[in-house]
Design a protein around this motif. Structure first.
Motif, PDB file in Angstrom:
ATOM      1  N   GLY A   1      37.967  33.139   9.295  1.00 51.27           N
ATOM      2  CA  GLY A   1      39.269  32.533   9.527  1.00 51.27           C
ATOM      3  C   GLY A   1      39.514  31.296   8.696  1.00 51.27           C
ATOM      4  N   THR A   2      40.269  30.386   9.260  1.00 53.19           N
ATOM      5  CA  THR A   2      40.676  29.155   8.580  1.00 53.19           C
ATOM      6  C   THR A   2      39.643  28.057   8.798  1.00 53.19           C
ATOM      7  OG1 THR A   2      43.001  29.711   8.894  1.00 53.19           O
ATOM      8  CG2 THR A   2      42.492  27.417   8.390  1.00 53.19           C
TER       9      THR A   2
ATOM     10  N   GLY B   1      40.404  37.406  23.811  1.00 54.51           N
ATOM     11  CA  GLY B   1      40.158  37.550  22.383  1.00 54.51           C
ATOM     12  C   GLY B   1      41.272  37.013  21.513  1.00 54.51           C
ATOM     13  N   ARG B   2      42.184  36.225  22.110  1.00 51.98           N
ATOM     14  CA  ARG B   2      43.353  35.781  21.353  1.00 51.98           C
ATOM     15  C   ARG B   2      42.963  34.852  20.205  1.00 51.98           C
ATOM     16  NH1 ARG B   2      48.372  36.068  22.761  1.00 51.98           N
ATOM     17  NH2 ARG B   2      48.807  33.912  22.174  1.00 51.98           N
ATOM     18  N   ILE B   3      41.998  33.991  20.423  1.00 48.73           N
ATOM     19  CA  ILE B   3      41.573  33.086  19.352  1.00 48.73           C
ATOM     20  C   ILE B   3      40.054  33.057  19.313  1.00 48.73           C
ATOM     21  CG2 ILE B   3      41.485  30.947  20.706  1.00 48.73           C
ATOM     22  CD1 ILE B   3      42.959  29.651  18.229  1.00 48.73           C
ATOM     23  N   ILE B   4      39.512  32.941  18.125  1.00 51.80           N
ATOM     24  CA  ILE B   4      38.059  32.953  17.940  1.00 51.80           C
ATOM     25  C   ILE B   4      37.662  31.693  17.190  1.00 51.80           C
ATOM     26  CG2 ILE B   4      36.102  34.166  16.907  1.00 51.80           C
ATOM     27  CD1 ILE B   4      37.745  36.740  17.130  1.00 51.80           C
TER      28      ILE B   4
ATOM     29  N   ILE C   1      40.059  31.676  14.044  1.00 51.99           N
ATOM     30  CA  ILE C   1      40.938  32.818  13.771  1.00 51.99           C
ATOM     31  C   ILE C   1      42.021  32.826  14.833  1.00 51.99           C
ATOM     32  CG2 ILE C   1      41.114  35.322  13.599  1.00 51.99           C
ATOM     33  CD1 ILE C   1      38.267  35.438  12.675  1.00 51.99           C
ATOM     34  N   PRO C   2      43.291  32.799  14.461  1.00 55.61           N
ATOM     35  CA  PRO C   2      44.389  32.743  15.434  1.00 55.61           C
ATOM     36  C   PRO C   2      44.652  34.105  16.083  1.00 55.61           C
ATOM     37  CG  PRO C   2      45.255  32.825  13.213  1.00 55.61           C
ATOM     38  CD  PRO C   2      43.754  32.741  13.072  1.00 55.61           C
ATOM     39  N   PRO C   3      45.629  34.172  16.997  1.00 55.65           N
ATOM     40  CA  PRO C   3      45.946  35.446  17.646  1.00 55.65           C
ATOM     41  C   PRO C   3      46.445  36.501  16.668  1.00 55.65           C
ATOM     42  CG  PRO C   3      46.842  33.605  18.892  1.00 55.65           C
ATOM     43  CD  PRO C   3      46.356  33.045  17.583  1.00 55.65           C
TER      44      PRO C   3
ATOM     45  N   SER D   1      37.529  39.960   6.954  1.00 52.63           N
ATOM     46  CA  SER D   1      37.266  40.806   8.117  1.00 52.63           C
ATOM     47  C   SER D   1      38.590  41.325   8.643  1.00 52.63           C
ATOM     48  CB  SER D   1      36.551  40.019   9.221  1.00 52.63           C
ATOM     49  OG  SER D   1      37.415  39.045   9.778  1.00 52.63           O
ATOM     50  N   LEU D   2      38.531  42.442   9.339  1.00 52.26           N
ATOM     51  CA  LEU D   2      39.763  43.002   9.868  1.00 52.26           C
ATOM     52  C   LEU D   2      40.418  42.047  10.856  1.00 52.26           C
ATOM     53  CD1 LEU D   2      40.766  46.489  10.686  1.00 52.26           C
ATOM     54  CD2 LEU D   2      40.731  44.942  12.624  1.00 52.26           C
ATOM     55  N   ARG D   3      39.612  41.377  11.675  1.00 53.37           N
ATOM     56  CA  ARG D   3      40.187  40.458  12.665  1.00 53.37           C
ATOM     57  C   ARG D   3      40.939  39.320  11.996  1.00 53.37           C
ATOM     58  NH1 ARG D   3      42.623  37.801  15.333  1.00 53.37           N
ATOM     59  NH2 ARG D   3      42.340  37.070  17.478  1.00 53.37           N
ATOM     60  N   GLU D   4      40.437  38.832  10.884  1.00 57.20           N
ATOM     61  CA  GLU D   4      41.153  37.789  10.158  1.00 57.20           C
ATOM     62  C   GLU D   4      42.425  38.351   9.529  1.00 57.20           C
ATOM     63  OE1 GLU D   4      39.742  34.381   7.129  1.00 57.20           O
ATOM     64  OE2 GLU D   4      39.681  36.385   6.258  1.00 57.20           O
TER      65      GLU D   4
END
Length: 491
Positions: free
Chosen positions: A181-182, A294-297, A320-322, A398-401
């Motif tokens: 993420g960021t 799981g909204r934010i990691i 990583i945001p929602p 990553s897919l989540r990002e």
């Protein structure tokens, strides 16, 4: 602590993000094809970490959706050919003055258009049913779709326990923790003197118990959940390897020089990245905390720099945001009754003609793209085998990002993330102090360093993707027009 009996409030589903993305795969053709290609196609590069997503369930649903889309397009392609033939027949009859032939051609065209309308309607209806089933059902998402190829599922299961992450060489200057993420913070904490033995209560000095970075990382990983008070905290030592150096690690990471790297390697290699890091290969302790539903990691990557007579911690924090708005379509669809019927009628009426007209072209473009990717892989494999070319096996993201968006971050996510990071930072400090005391090291130097470290804060306020979002109090500051490293651009 005393517990109270209180009425329960609604809670986010723990697998809510997975269910939302599985539903989106049925409703969003581009997304489904991206997931299917990313995790099932032949490739030589690594993929990013799952990070709160059940990839096994998602790939199963995406594959099922892609099969359904392909079946629709094949039938539409045949119908488009039939419709073209009907038009030719009608024109032939018109030129010959035969009303019977013209009527047959027009009837054939209407039949083709009506069938195309029904195919689009039926496919969308099946897609919505599948999306509602996975999004609203209590059944596990992976049980609602057919398994994919065994080797694909084996890779996805291995990825859940990944202890090595190859990252693309392009990320070396900014963010080796690809897909996390960021970047919120990156620093090296003030060194701690570990050469002085602690005082013996009975008099004199204690003898320092020898330890290395592996011992320290293992202790932190084992104790952090309880110390930080973060239930469900995931702690994993991972070897981060530069993508162009993957082949140098050996067959444990890259069994086939012309294939993809593995997600798990020998724990000894992971430990080597702590005690004696290699060229482009270092081991970090990754602490990951997934927020409500799981909204934010939030993740913190730690590396103990243990060089006698001092110890310092390298620390990098990411968020990583929602999930972005394109994956919320399932929330807006009518479930049953007249509204559902009318919604499907409007959808089919507006989409069947473009779908019929472009079916053959879409198939040709997909085939051409597949052939292009296959030729590109064949060329690289030839260059590697004959010319010993260096290939970058690293993951890009990553897919989540990729599916995330900072537009969805609310007050709760910001404050929760700040709390997570403060707890993680404080937990690392407490665990480090306890570890040093257990090994009879004087912690006077640690106490001084802790005051400086605790002054560093994390700020999630405002638009994180905008300029100058972070202050100077031990935080990263960005100049006008700059973005936080690794900020996702969105799908």
């Amino acid at each position: 602590m005393a517990s109270r009996r209180l009425p329960p409030l609604p809670q986010y589903q723990k697998d809510g993000v997975t269910r939302r993305l599985c539903a989106s795969a049925h409703l969003d053709e581009d997304f489904a094809r991206h997931v299917h290609r990313e995790f099932t196609a032949d490739r030589m590069t690594a993929v990013g970490l799952p990070l709160g997503v059940n990839l096994l369930a998602l790939v199963r649903h995406a594959t099922a959706a892609v099969r359904r889309f392909d079946t629709r397009d094949r039938r539409l392609a045949r119908l488009s050919a039939g419709a073209l033939g009907a038009v030719v027949v009608a024109l032939y009859g018109l030129a010959g003055g035969s009303s019977t032939v013209v009527g047959a051609g027009c009837a054939g065209l209407l039949a083709a258009l009506g069938t195309a309308w029904w195919l689009v309607h039926a496919e969308e209806s099946a897609a919505r049913d599948a999306a509602f089933a996975v999004f609203r059902s209590g059944t596990k998402p992976e049980e609602l779709a057919t398994p994919v190829a065994g080797e694909v599922e084996d890779r996805l299961r291995e990825l859940r326990r990944a202890n090595v992450v190859p990252y693309t060489a392009a990320a070396e200057r900014t963010n080796p923790f690809v897909g996390s993420g960021t970047k919120i913070k990156e620093s090296v904490w003030q060194p701690i003197d570990i050469s002085r033995p602690a005082a013996d209560p009975a008099g004199g000095k204690l003898t320092i118990t020898p330890f290395d970075a592996v011992d320290l990382h293992t202790y932190i990983a084992r104790e952090m959940e309880n110390i930080a008070g973060l239930e469900g905290l995931r702690a994993q030592n991972r070897l981060y390897v530069l993508g162009t150096h993957v082949r140098l690690i050996g067959g444990d990471l890259l069994p086939d020089p012309l294939g993809r790297p593995r997600a798990r390697i020998s724990p000894k290699l992971v430990q080597s990245g702590l005690v004696q890091p290699g060229a482009g290969a270092r081991t970090y302790l990754s602490l990951e905390r997934i927020g409500e539903g799981g909204r934010i990691i939030v993740s913190m990557h730690l590396r103990a720099r243990l060089q006698h007579p001092s110890l310092s911690w390298e620390v990098a924090a990411y968020a990583i945001p929602p999930v972005g708005g394109r994956h919320y379509r399932v929330d807006t669809l009518p479930i049953d009754g007249f509204e559902r019927w009318w919604s499907l009628v409007r959808y089919a009426s507006g989409r069947f003609w473009p779908a019929l007209r472009g079916a053959a072209g879409r198939g040709r473009r997909r085939t051409a793209e597949q052939n292009r990717r296959r030729r590109e892989l064949e060329k690289w494999r030839k260059d590697i085998g004959k010319r010993h070319a260096v290939y970058d096996h690293g993951a890009v993201s990553s897919l989540r990002e990729w599916v995330s968006s900072w537009d969805g971050v609310g007050h709760s996510e910001r404050t929760d993330s700040q709390d997570f990071l403060h707890r993680l930072q404080q937990g690392v400090l407490i665990a480090t102090e306890k570890f040093l005391k257990d090994h009879h090291v004087d912690t006077g130097s640690f106490d001084q360093a802790q005051q400086v470290i605790n002054a560093q804060t994390y700020n999630f306020s405002g638009d994180v993707t905008g300029p100058s979002n972070f202050g100077n109090n031990g935080q990263i500051a960005y100049g006008p027009g700059q973005q936080p490293a690794g900020a996702p651009a969105g799908p």
